[in-house]
Design a protein around this motif. Structure first.
Motif, PDB file in Angstrom:
ATOM      1  N   VAL A   6      46.055 -22.568  38.856  1.00 16.13           N
ATOM      2  CA  VAL A   6      46.083 -23.998  38.566  1.00 16.13           C
ATOM      3  C   VAL A   6      47.211 -24.641  39.367  1.00 16.13           C
ATOM      4  O   VAL A   6      48.103 -23.964  39.881  1.00 16.13           O
ATOM      5  N   ARG A   7      47.139 -25.966  39.460  1.00 14.90           N
ATOM      6  CA  ARG A   7      48.164 -26.742  40.164  1.00 14.90           C
ATOM      7  C   ARG A   7      48.760 -27.721  39.176  1.00 14.90           C
ATOM      8  O   ARG A   7      48.040 -28.486  38.520  1.00 14.90           O
ATOM      9  N   TYR A   8      50.097 -27.689  38.999  1.00 16.01           N
ATOM     10  CA  TYR A   8      50.755 -28.564  38.032  1.00 16.01           C
ATOM     11  C   TYR A   8      52.203 -28.770  38.447  1.00 16.01           C
ATOM     12  O   TYR A   8      52.898 -27.829  38.840  1.00 16.01           O
ATOM     13  N   VAL A  59      43.276 -23.687  31.138  1.00 13.27           N
ATOM     14  CA  VAL A  59      42.658 -24.988  31.401  1.00 13.27           C
ATOM     15  C   VAL A  59      43.481 -26.070  30.723  1.00 13.27           C
ATOM     16  O   VAL A  59      44.254 -25.804  29.803  1.00 13.27           O
ATOM     17  N   SER A  60      43.295 -27.307  31.169  1.00  6.89           N
ATOM     18  CA  SER A  60      43.936 -28.445  30.517  1.00  6.89           C
ATOM     19  C   SER A  60      43.301 -28.691  29.158  1.00  6.89           C
ATOM     20  O   SER A  60      42.087 -28.559  28.986  1.00  6.89           O
ATOM     21  N   PHE A  66      48.152 -27.448  27.790  1.00  7.55           N
ATOM     22  CA  PHE A  66      47.264 -26.443  28.347  1.00  7.55           C
ATOM     23  C   PHE A  66      46.901 -25.416  27.283  1.00  7.55           C
ATOM     24  O   PHE A  66      47.648 -25.183  26.335  1.00  7.55           O
ATOM     25  N   GLN A 164      34.835 -18.260  34.725  1.00  5.01           N
ATOM     26  CA  GLN A 164      35.653 -19.469  34.767  1.00  5.01           C
ATOM     27  C   GLN A 164      34.713 -20.661  34.661  1.00  5.01           C
ATOM     28  O   GLN A 164      33.787 -20.805  35.458  1.00  5.01           O
ATOM     29  N   LEU A 166      34.309 -24.632  35.029  1.00  4.69           N
ATOM     30  CA  LEU A 166      35.005 -25.733  35.681  1.00  4.69           C
ATOM     31  C   LEU A 166      34.007 -26.803  36.091  1.00  4.69           C
ATOM     32  O   LEU A 166      32.824 -26.514  36.301  1.00  4.69           O
ATOM     33  N   SER A 231      39.290 -16.920  40.893  1.00  2.00           N
ATOM     34  CA  SER A 231      39.585 -18.194  40.258  1.00  2.00           C
ATOM     35  C   SER A 231      39.493 -19.276  41.326  1.00  2.00           C
ATOM     36  O   SER A 231      40.063 -19.129  42.415  1.00  2.00           O
ATOM     37  N   LEU A 233      40.029 -23.168  42.601  1.00  2.00           N
ATOM     38  CA  LEU A 233      40.845 -24.363  42.400  1.00  2.00           C
ATOM     39  C   LEU A 233      40.379 -25.441  43.373  1.00  2.00           C
ATOM     40  O   LEU A 233      40.478 -25.268  44.590  1.00  2.00           O
TER      41      LEU A 233
END
Length: 236
Positions: A6-8, A59-60, A66, A164, A166, A231, A233
């Motif tokens: 993930v990107r955060y 996941v958000s 999260f 996954q 998404l 995964s 993204l």
């Protein structure tokens, strides 16, 4: 293996099954990186009440923060077969204690449940996981990881693990690792109306993600696997 990605907060956050050999045990590894040129392991989470922890996916949470889903490994509490769990975090650094995901219809001691992935959709929360060697899905109308969860049944196609869930361009997809041993990363698209919980049992194949093998990663199974538990993204 068993990665999430993930990107955060301007950083890449990664997780994986962290495997130790002495003694042999799976744990949850959490790592981060600014640009993927250098990856730092931030934390390793363990739980002595079970045989190990494995296969994290993050996941958000629509409620904020999260949700990480994962499973106990080898055995669960009291020697039962592995079961599913979740944890919460506001920052992907500090995590709550683990809580069991109890699925009505799949909660016997000998039910082996692993590789959980959750989706928060308009019709509630959906949880795809592997029951024995079959991809399976459950539904929580509450839209919360606490449930209550009801078993919907097997997923078509069912020869998948390490899923996954998404959204891509507003449409729900399932990325899964194919069974048996060839372990290909294949992307699938929800074939029905996402507002119908039963529609989540059926996905159409979009195509294989052809992942190049590293120069050092050659041979025959089990010393070689081109990919295991991808995964995806989407940073468009």
């Amino acid at each position: 293996k068993d990665a999430f990605f993930v990107r955060y907060d301007d950083r890449f956050r990664l997780g994986f099954s962290h495997i130790s050999d002495e003694p042999f045990r799976f744990r949850l590894g959490l790592a981060s990186s600014d640009d993927l040129s250098d990856i730092v392991v931030d934390e390793v989470i363990d739980d002595g009440d079970v045989g190990g922890l494995a296969s994290p996916t993050v996941v958000s949470d629509p409620a904020g923060g999260f949700v990480m889903t994962y499973n106990s490994h080898t055995t669960d509490v009291g020697g039962a077969a592995p079961k599913l769990y979740f944890r919460r975090s506001d920052d992907l650094v500090t995590w709550s204690a683990g809580a069991r995901i109890v699925i009505d219809g799949a909660d016997a001691d000998d039910d082996r449940l692993i590789d959980a992935a959750i989706a928060f959709a308009d019709a509630g929360a959906f949880l795809v996981f592997k029951r024995e060697q079959t991809a399976t899905i459950a539904h929580a109308p509450s839209g919360r990881p606490e449930g209550p969860w009801t078993l919907l049944g097997e997923v078509t196609p069912s020869n998948l693990e390490n899923g996954q869930l998404l959204q891509i361009d507003g449409v729900w997809h399932l990325l899964g690792t194919t069974l048996p041993i060839d372990h290909r990363a294949v992307l699938h698209r929800l074939s029905g109306d996402e507002r119908d919980p039963q529609a989540w049992r059926h996905f159409d194949v979009v195509g294989e993600l052809v992942v190049p093998a590293e120069d050092w990663n050659t041979g025959t199974y089990p010393s070689f696997e081109r990919s295991n538990a991808a995964s995806l993204l989407d940073l468009r």
